[in-house]
Design a protein around this motif. Structure first.
Motif, PDB file in Angstrom:
ATOM      1  N   ASP A  29       0.823  -1.213   0.000  1.00 16.23           N
ATOM      2  CA  ASP A  29       0.000   0.000   0.000  1.00 16.23           C
ATOM      3  C   ASP A  29       0.860   1.266   0.000  1.00 16.23           C
ATOM      4  OD1 ASP A  29      -2.003  -1.773   0.031  1.00 16.23           O
ATOM      5  OD2 ASP A  29      -2.763  -1.298   2.047  1.00 16.23           O
ATOM      6  N   ASP A  30       2.027   1.178   0.659  1.00 13.36           N
ATOM      7  CA  ASP A  30       2.919   2.350   0.697  1.00 13.36           C
ATOM      8  C   ASP A  30       3.447   2.666  -0.694  1.00 13.36           C
ATOM      9  OD1 ASP A  30       2.521   2.349   3.391  1.00 13.36           O
ATOM     10  OD2 ASP A  30       4.403   1.296   3.874  1.00 13.36           O
ATOM     11  N   VAL A  31       3.823   1.626  -1.405  1.00 12.13           N
ATOM     12  CA  VAL A  31       4.341   1.846  -2.762  1.00 12.13           C
ATOM     13  C   VAL A  31       3.247   2.454  -3.627  1.00 12.13           C
ATOM     14  CG1 VAL A  31       5.141   0.682  -4.860  1.00 12.13           C
ATOM     15  CG2 VAL A  31       6.108   0.050  -2.645  1.00 12.13           C
ATOM     16  N   TYR A  32       2.056   1.895  -3.489  1.00 10.01           N
ATOM     17  CA  TYR A  32       0.945   2.438  -4.295  1.00 10.01           C
ATOM     18  C   TYR A  32       0.715   3.910  -3.958  1.00 10.01           C
ATOM     19  CZ  TYR A  32      -3.652   3.478  -6.066  1.00 10.01           C
ATOM     20  OH  TYR A  32      -4.690   4.086  -6.726  1.00 10.01           O
ATOM     21  N   ALA A  33       0.716   4.216  -2.669  1.00  6.10           N
ATOM     22  CA  ALA A  33       0.448   5.599  -2.247  1.00  6.10           C
ATOM     23  C   ALA A  33       1.496   6.546  -2.825  1.00  6.10           C
ATOM     24  CB  ALA A  33       0.443   5.679  -0.723  1.00  6.10           C
ATOM     25  N   TYR A  34       2.741   6.133  -2.771  1.00  9.76           N
ATOM     26  CA  TYR A  34       3.834   6.978  -3.287  1.00  9.76           C
ATOM     27  C   TYR A  34       3.703   7.162  -4.799  1.00  9.76           C
ATOM     28  CZ  TYR A  34       8.534   7.976  -5.010  1.00  9.76           C
ATOM     29  OH  TYR A  34       9.593   8.506  -5.673  1.00  9.76           O
ATOM     30  N   VAL A  35       3.491   6.041  -5.495  1.00 13.57           N
ATOM     31  CA  VAL A  35       3.395   6.090  -6.960  1.00 13.57           C
ATOM     32  C   VAL A  35       2.177   6.908  -7.381  1.00 13.57           C
ATOM     33  CG1 VAL A  35       2.983   4.689  -9.020  1.00 13.57           C
ATOM     34  CG2 VAL A  35       4.671   3.946  -7.341  1.00 13.57           C
ATOM     35  N   ALA A  36       1.076   6.711  -6.692  1.00 10.00           N
ATOM     36  CA  ALA A  36      -0.140   7.447  -7.045  1.00 10.00           C
ATOM     37  C   ALA A  36       0.052   8.941  -6.829  1.00 10.00           C
ATOM     38  CB  ALA A  36      -1.308   6.938  -6.201  1.00 10.00           C
ATOM     39  N   SER A  37       0.794   9.284  -5.779  1.00  8.86           N
ATOM     40  CA  SER A  37       1.023  10.710  -5.533  1.00  8.86           C
ATOM     41  C   SER A  37       1.916  11.309  -6.616  1.00  8.86           C
ATOM     42  CB  SER A  37       1.650  10.923  -4.148  1.00  8.86           C
ATOM     43  OG  SER A  37       2.972  10.433  -4.141  1.00  8.86           O
ATOM     44  N   LEU A  38       2.802  10.511  -7.203  1.00  2.42           N
ATOM     45  CA  LEU A  38       3.647  11.013  -8.291  1.00  2.42           C
ATOM     46  C   LEU A  38       2.863  11.115  -9.594  1.00  2.42           C
ATOM     47  CD1 LEU A  38       7.153   9.248  -8.060  1.00  2.42           C
ATOM     48  CD2 LEU A  38       6.622  11.650  -7.693  1.00  2.42           C
ATOM     49  N   LEU A  39       2.065  10.084  -9.881  1.00  7.16           N
ATOM     50  CA  LEU A  39       1.397  10.009 -11.180  1.00  7.16           C
ATOM     51  C   LEU A  39       0.069  10.751 -11.221  1.00  7.16           C
ATOM     52  CD1 LEU A  39       2.060   6.266 -12.151  1.00  7.16           C
ATOM     53  CD2 LEU A  39       3.348   8.283 -12.815  1.00  7.16           C
ATOM     54  N   ARG A  40      -0.598  10.820 -10.090  1.00  4.48           N
ATOM     55  CA  ARG A  40      -1.924  11.440 -10.030  1.00  4.48           C
ATOM     56  C   ARG A  40      -2.893  10.788 -11.011  1.00  4.48           C
ATOM     57  NH1 ARG A  40      -1.988  15.728  -6.427  1.00  4.48           N
ATOM     58  NH2 ARG A  40      -0.017  15.562  -5.348  1.00  4.48           N
TER      59      ARG A  40
END
Lengths: 178, 392
Positions: A29-40
């Motif tokens: 979930d942390d990886v997803y959160a980080y990636v999602a915040s970068l990609l939007r």
């Protein structure tokens, strides 16, 4: 502990698989959160998150515990995958954000909370991409400063300083919005 | 205290803003994690969904396949290059060895001496069908000038036609045989050499025998053996004593033979023409002039006949040099039993060839690898720069 588990991966493939599985469980979930915040972009974030784990899984035997923590290594892979995705799509980091989902935090909480978080989200958008990334790594992905520094390839003290500046700027942006 | 509370509030708000994955996505990802993250196809969706595409085809994944095949393909390429280099090196080594064999000092000296009697080998141009006169009686073929007919090889005829003519080559053969013997056996071995030569209708051109201590006692024979019996004769000579070395060589003398035959035919036609002129001569001075020319032409024809006979003899009779040596075998001769020294020498040669092959392979692969490395480094640097640029 994780470091030890991944180190074992070199000796026994089975133990390596187990260690990677633990890393996956603790970081998914942390990886997803980080990636999602970068990609939007939620669908793209799912794609990139899956690709990052796949890439990490393929490279798991090449992980060197002496060069850093497993989570820092994993987030480094995720960061490269996300930046590659941005590069591929010709999008810049200062993408316009997906509209903040007010329903996700405004339904059961008070209107004051909702407004404040909306203000934080807007302030976050006004930050530099690199500052936004620092905050995402720290508060979305939950990395320690040491891990954060490893992911970004800077010193721990430098990471702490940059993070402090980003937070200060965010707070000022929130105050300005208020 | 107020700022601290603001800070905590801000962190709490940030954490509340944390994106969370869809449950469907996490469930799917968990499944893939449990399966060991199987590779996902990068083929287009229409390709994936096409019913005619078999599962096996879908699982090919060309991009990954290409990458997976890169290392084995590179390995195969290296092996192929090494094999080709080895073949080339071996062939070159073999041909040079053959030249050495054919041109060993003693043999060459012997051959040169034999040829010094008459050496009419011009450098003629080949002309088929011009050797009727040179052909032995009874042979009617237009290309039968070559009396000895051994060796099958392809011949390039005029207008570029390549024709295999196995039975009309004039081939000169020669051999050198070195025998090792005890000093006490030199005389007996010499006698056996004479017997073997006579048994095969050969001729001893020269011989010398020297008795004495090991290394001093020796014998030398220069022989002419009918080419048709050369193999049997060499076998008989080799059986006399221990063979230390045996070299054989061949030389194609078809071209000079054909050329001399052609000149001989021209000369005959010239003589016939002069005879006709002689008959038609009306004055004494005219007759004398024609007769002088006729004499000169007949002398020329006699020389050509002699040359042709010499060439026929060279093809008919093979020159053989037999030496009987005593004492330790000469290292350079390569004769005698194969021992440790030979093994070490052979190993050295093998290593030298292997080193040469490696150098050739490196010469080919080195620049390619360097270019690939530079390209990879440039690509990597570009990717890193682009990643930095993405975040401004």
């Amino acid at each position: 502990m994780e470091q030890m588990l991944v180190a074992e991966a070199k000796d026994a493939p089975r133990a390596g698989d187990l260690a990677f599985d633990r890393l996956y469980r603790s970081s998914r979930d942390d990886v997803y959160a980080y990636v999602a915040s970068l990609l939007r972009d939620a669908p793209a974030a799912e794609e990139v998150t899956a690709a990052a784990f796949e890439r990490a899984y393929r490279k798991r035997n090449r992980f060197d515990p002496e060069r850093g923590e497993p989570r820092a290594w994993l987030f480094g892979i995720a960061r490269n995958a996300a930046l590659d995705e941005l590069r591929r799509r010709g999008r810049q980091a200062e993408l316009t954000a997906e509209p903040a989902d007010l329903h996700s935090f405004g339904a059961e909480e008070g209107a004051e909370h909702s407004e404040r978080r909306l203000a934080v989200s807007a302030a976050l958008e006004r930050l530099e991409p690199r500052e936004r990334e620092l905050i995402a790594l720290k508060f979305f992905a939950g990395l320690e400063n040491r891990e954060l520094a490893r992911v970004l390839g800077i010193s721990e003290s430098n990471a702490g300083t940059k993070l402090h500046r980003a937070m200060t700027k965010l707070r000022e942006a929130c105050d300005g919005a208020a | 205290m107020e700022p601290r509370r603001d800070e905590d509030q801000l962190v709490a708000d940030l954490r509340a803003l944390r994106p969370t994955p869809r449950p469907e996505f996490t469930a799917e990802l968990d499944e893939r994690a449990a399966a060991g993250f199987p590779r996902r196809s990068r083929l287009p969706h229409w390709f994936e969904s096409a019913p005619v595409i078999s599962t096996a085809m879908r699982n090919k994944r060309p991009a990954h396949l290409g990458r997976r095949l890169l290392i084995p393909a590179g390995g195969l390429a290296i092996i192929a290059i090494a094999a080709v280099s080895a073949v080339v090196a071996t062939n070159e080594g073999g041909s040079s060895a053959g030249e050495n064999n054919a041109g060993s000092a003693s043999t060459l000296g012997f051959l040169n001496k034999l040829d010094s009697d008459s050496q009419p080998d011009h450098s003629p141009s080949y002309s088929p069908g011009a050797t009727e006169e040179a052909a032995p009686a009874g042979e009617s073929s237009s290309s039968s000038a070559a009396p000895s007919t051994a060796g099958a090889s392809a011949e390039i005829e005029p207008f570029g036609r390549s024709v295999a003519r196995p039975h009309n080559r004039a081939v000169e053969r020669s051999a050198e045989l070195v025998l090792g013997a005890d000093p006490a056996d030199v005389a007996d071995d010499s006698a056996e050499v004479f017997e073997a030569v006579h048994a095969h209708d050969g001729i001893v051109l020269r011989s010398s025998t020297r008795e004495g201590e090991p290394g001093v006692a020796a014998a030398r024979f220069e022989l002419l053996i009918p080419s048709a019996k050369l193999g049997d004769a060499l076998a008989a000579l080799s059986a006399i004593d221990e063979v230390r070395s045996r070299h054989e060589a061949t030389a194609d003398i078809t071209a000079p033979t054909v050329n001399v035959g052609e000149l001989l035919q021209d000369s005959k036609a010239r003589i016939d023409s002069l005879l006709a002129q002689l008959e038609a001569a009306e004055t004494e001075s005219e007759r004398e002039a024609v007769e002088a020319e006729l004499r000169q032409e007949r002398r020329h024809r006699a020389r050509l006949r002699s040359q042709l006979q010499h060439l026929q003899r060279r093809a008919d009779l093979s020159r053989v040099l037999v030496r009987i040596e005593t004492g330790a075998a000469d290292e350079s001769s390569g004769g005698g039993a194969w021992g440790i020294d030979d093994a070490l020498r052979d190993a050295g040669k093998v290593l030298a060839v292997a080193a040469a092959v490696t150098v050739v392979a490196l010469a080919i692969l080195g620049p390619i690898a360097l270019i690939a490395l530079l390209a990879w480094l440039a690509h990597r640097a570009w990717v890193r720069r682009e990643r930095r640029r993405v975040l401004g």
